[in-house]
Structure formats: C-alpha cells, structure tokens
Design an enzyme around this catalytic site. Structure first.
Site, PDB file in Angstrom:
ATOM      1  N   GLY A   1      12.864  51.271  40.079  1.00 45.09           N
ATOM      2  CA  GLY A   1      12.882  50.066  40.920  1.00 45.09           C
ATOM      3  C   GLY A   1      12.146  50.221  42.237  1.00 45.09           C
ATOM      4  N   SER A   2      11.140  51.105  42.268  1.00 44.12           N
ATOM      5  CA  SER A   2      10.453  51.348  43.538  1.00 44.12           C
ATOM      6  C   SER A   2       9.730  50.095  44.049  1.00 44.12           C
ATOM      7  CB  SER A   2       9.512  52.559  43.397  1.00 44.12           C
ATOM      8  OG  SER A   2       8.182  52.186  43.495  1.00 44.12           O
ATOM      9  N   SER A   3       9.095  49.343  43.152  1.00 38.72           N
ATOM     10  CA  SER A   3       8.335  48.193  43.661  1.00 38.72           C
ATOM     11  C   SER A   3       9.268  47.118  44.213  1.00 38.72           C
ATOM     12  CB  SER A   3       7.374  47.641  42.608  1.00 38.72           C
ATOM     13  OG  SER A   3       8.077  46.943  41.632  1.00 38.72           O
ATOM     14  N   ALA A   4      10.437  46.928  43.582  1.00 39.34           N
ATOM     15  CA  ALA A   4      11.384  45.931  44.115  1.00 39.34           C
ATOM     16  C   ALA A   4      11.948  46.388  45.458  1.00 39.34           C
ATOM     17  CB  ALA A   4      12.516  45.689  43.126  1.00 39.34           C
ATOM     18  N   ALA A   5      12.224  47.692  45.593  1.00 33.53           N
ATOM     19  CA  ALA A   5      12.761  48.198  46.866  1.00 33.53           C
ATOM     20  C   ALA A   5      11.746  47.980  47.987  1.00 33.53           C
ATOM     21  CB  ALA A   5      13.112  49.677  46.739  1.00 33.53           C
TER      22      ALA A   5
ATOM     23  N   PRO B   1      10.096  57.559  43.469  1.00 34.95           N
ATOM     24  CA  PRO B   1       8.812  57.692  42.769  1.00 34.95           C
ATOM     25  C   PRO B   1       8.384  56.371  42.099  1.00 34.95           C
ATOM     26  CG  PRO B   1      10.465  59.171  41.815  1.00 34.95           C
ATOM     27  CD  PRO B   1      11.122  58.442  42.940  1.00 34.95           C
TER      28      PRO B   1
ATOM     29  N   ALA C   1       8.417  54.862  37.500  1.00 33.05           N
ATOM     30  CA  ALA C   1       9.320  55.778  36.804  1.00 33.05           C
ATOM     31  C   ALA C   1      10.602  55.061  36.378  1.00 33.05           C
ATOM     32  CB  ALA C   1       9.638  56.965  37.710  1.00 33.05           C
ATOM     33  N   GLY C   2      10.624  53.722  36.510  1.00 34.44           N
ATOM     34  CA  GLY C   2      11.813  52.958  36.111  1.00 34.44           C
ATOM     35  C   GLY C   2      12.909  52.983  37.156  1.00 34.44           C
TER      36      GLY C   2
ATOM     37  N   ASP D   1      16.149  44.578  39.321  1.00 30.59           N
ATOM     38  CA  ASP D   1      15.645  45.443  40.398  1.00 30.59           C
ATOM     39  C   ASP D   1      15.767  44.782  41.772  1.00 30.59           C
ATOM     40  OD1 ASP D   1      14.994  46.828  38.128  1.00 30.59           O
ATOM     41  OD2 ASP D   1      13.002  47.430  38.806  1.00 30.59           O
TER      42      ASP D   1
HETATM   43  O1  PMV Z   1      12.162  51.067  33.080  1.00 29.74           O
HETATM   44  P1  PMV Z   1      12.463  49.732  33.677  1.00 29.74           P
HETATM   45  O2  PMV Z   1      13.140  49.779  34.988  1.00 29.74           O
HETATM   46  O3  PMV Z   1      11.271  48.841  33.625  1.00 29.74           O
HETATM   47  O4  PMV Z   1      13.604  49.078  32.750  1.00 29.74           O
HETATM   48  C1  PMV Z   1      13.362  48.486  31.520  1.00 29.74           C
HETATM   49  C2  PMV Z   1      14.638  47.963  30.951  1.00 29.74           C
HETATM   50  C3  PMV Z   1      14.448  47.308  29.588  1.00 29.74           C
HETATM   51  O5  PMV Z   1      15.763  46.943  29.133  1.00 29.74           O
HETATM   52  C4  PMV Z   1      13.846  48.257  28.586  1.00 29.74           C
HETATM   53  C5  PMV Z   1      13.575  46.068  29.675  1.00 29.74           C
HETATM   54  C6  PMV Z   1      14.187  44.898  30.407  1.00 29.74           C
HETATM   55  O6  PMV Z   1      13.413  44.000  30.800  1.00 29.74           O
HETATM   56  O7  PMV Z   1      15.404  44.823  30.570  1.00 29.74           O
END
Ligand code: PMV
Length: 326
Positions: free
Chosen positions: A113-117, A107, A110-111, A158
């Site tokens: 890493g979809s854009s890096a993948a 998805p 949502a954190g 990512d």
């Molecule tokens: O939610 P993401 O994948 O963007 O992760 C952020 C991780 C943080 O530690 C909050 C920020 C960072 O740049 O490391």
C-alpha cells in the site's frame, strides 16, 4: 498560509482473504507501523515540484493534467503524487505552486500500500497547507480518485487503511472497522520480486474457469477463515491467528499464486518460531507476513534475511493519516 506542512500515513498488509475477496468473500487488512512522510512547501512558481528522496527522482509538473515528457520509470514513481496534488487543488478550486518532498519507509510495488500511503499523506499535507479543512472521509475519497487514475481498479482497501489506520473488514465494497484485542508482532519478508496484481487476478480467474468445481470451494474455504480470524483477533489469540494464516497460505498455493521465493521465506519464518506465515497481497513475488511471539521477531527477521528476503519488523498501527508538523 503556513510555510511548511509534514503529513504521514501508514502502509498496509492483507492478513487474510486476498484473491477470494475478488469473488465476494471477506478479507481483513491492517495498517502497519511503517509510514510514508510527505513535506509540502508553498512555491512562488506555478509548478508542482516533486522530489521522491528515496528514489533520487525529482521533476516539475504543471498544475493541470497535461502530457509531459518524463522518463517512464520516473513518471511511474511521481505521477501518483502529482495526481494526489491535482485532486486537492481541483476539489478546493485552488491555484497554488507547490514543492513536495516524499520519504517512505514502505517498499514500492510490494503489495504494502505504498502508493496509497503517499497519496493520502500528500492530500492531507496539501489540504492543510492551503487550509482546506479536509475531513478524513474526503482525504480517503480523493486518494481513491487519484489511485483510480493511476491503477485503474483499486479495491479501496489501501486508501481506507492509510487514512484511518487500525484493522478493517472488507466485503463486496463495504469497509468496516474491526477491534483488535492485542498487538500483532509481525515480520514482513520482501522477496524483491516485482509482480502485477492484475495478472495474478487473471491467473486465478482462468484457473477458476478451467476447474470451476474445484476452485470455487477453495475460494469459499478462504472465506470461512475470516469469521474465525475475527474472533481470534478480538481475543488476541495469536497461535490461532498463525494457524489460520498457514491454512490461508495452503489455499492460496492451490490457487497458483505462491512461488518458490515466497515458500522459502514462509518456511524460514515458520522454522524460526513464527506462529504462522503466508503471502500477502497478490502473490507471484512481493511479500510474505509472519505473525510471531514478540521475543521472536528478530530471530524470524534473521531467518528471512538468510533466505535472501528483505525483512521488515513491524506491528499493527492504530494511527491513520496524521499532520506531523505545521
Ligand atoms: O498486492 P495488492 O496489495 O495489490 O493486493 C491484491 C489483492 C487482491 O485480492 C489479489 C486483488 C484485489 O483487488 O483485491
């Protein structure tokens, strides 16, 4: 030149250490078994045509950076893919029209890493199509450059995970591979709430400025989790890893980045038998991860669903970027 190349790359989760990593503490991230797939065809036109199948958006871009008139939401989805293509074409001084089809199991926003993948698989696929022999190091670097243009300040986690797979330790910009003694059965729960990493990082910063003497030890305590987690990962000690996730969650809550939606999914996962659960990534919405006994993944996924989250059953993947078809 071959007629079609398919490449894939995994998404990621941060297991421990988000936010504290911004202040120089270590963090651990792993690749997921959910992947993005990119198919590239050479095109006789000079354009780069990008079709993101899952989002039903498609547009033609030029082969150089230019201002183009595309609706904002559509541009947000397609620009990273265009940028990834430009990075390869510029790096190899190649002119080549392309037709690109993206399908992703990860998805967006949502954190995970979809854009890096997507960037990593696009770069690998285009590189292979034009027979550029890009090493994984170069693929990761070009994806980082593409991410920099799109996201401004990526940490590098990512693109590294998407390229190399497995698990990495990240500290002060240094990324090292780590050994995992056992598979990690995970269930992700997506709250579906969009959040901005930048805003949440700023939120922690202002809390730290206001309560320096309270917040600094919280950040340092998150850092103390990492050596213990590394040992447990190496030994495949899942109950300890779960306990450490719960401690990490408590400390993230104290930093103000958890929410009611996140807490609901975490408690649902724990009550359904997870060893531990925490938010992953920036917080403020996005996803939680739960570490479960293998036989409880389905039960935990159902509990997350009952609380209104979107469950994703997954595990660690040792496979980084891969040419699937050529
Ligand atoms: O939610 P993401 O994948 O963007 O992760 C952020 C991780 C943080 O530690 C909050 C920020 C960072 O740049 O490391």
């Amino acid at each position: 030149m071959s007629r079609k190349v398919v490449a894939s790359a995994p998404g990621k989760v941060i297991l421990y250490g988000e936010h504290s990593v911004v202040y120089g503490e270590p963090a651990i991230a792993i690749a997921l078994s959910k992947r993005a797939y990119v198919t590239v065809y050479p095109s006789s036109s000079s354009a780069i045509e990008i079709n993101a199948l899952d989002y039903g958006v498609k547009t033609e871009f030029p082969q150089e950076r230019a201002k183009i008139n595309v609706e904002h939401e559509k541009f947000k989805i397609l620009q990273p893919i265009w940028e990834a293509c430009l990075q390869v074409l510029e790096y190899t001084s190649t002119k080549q029209g392309l037709k690109i089809i993206v399908k992703s199991q990860i998805p967006r926003e949502a954190g995970l890493g979809s854009s890096a993948a997507v960037a990593v698989s696009t770069i690998a696929a285009v590189g292979s199509l034009i027979e550029a022999n890009l090493t994984p190091q170069i693929i990761s670097k070009l994806a980082y450059e593409a991410e920099k243009i799109v996201h401004k300040t990526p940490s590098g986690i990512d693109n590294t995970i998407a390229t190399f797979g497995g698990a990495v330790l990240f500290q002060k910009g240094n990324i090292t591979k780590i050994q995992i003694g056992k598979n990690l059965p995970l269930v992700i729960g997506n709250t579906g709430v969009k959040r901005s990493t930048k805003q949440l990082v700023l939120k922690v910063k202002s809390l730290k400025e206001k309560y320096e003497d309270i917040v600094t030890p919280i950040i340092k305590n998150i850092g103390l989790i990492i050596p213990k987690a590394l040992k447990a990962l190496n030994e495949g000690d899942l109950p300890t890893l779960g306990e450490l996730m719960n401690i990490n969650q408590g400390l993230l809550d104290a930093l103000g980045v958890s929410t009611k939606d996140i807490a609901k999914l975490i408690y649902a996962a724990r009550s359904a038998g997870a060893y531990g659960a925490k938010l992953t990534g920036a917080g403020g919405g996005g996803c939680i991860i739960a570490l479960t006994p293998p036989e409880k993944q389905n039960k935990v996924a159902e509990a997350i669903k009952r609380e209104g989250g979107e469950p994703i059953i997954t595990e660690i993947s040792l496979k980084g970027v891969k040419i699937e078809e050529k």
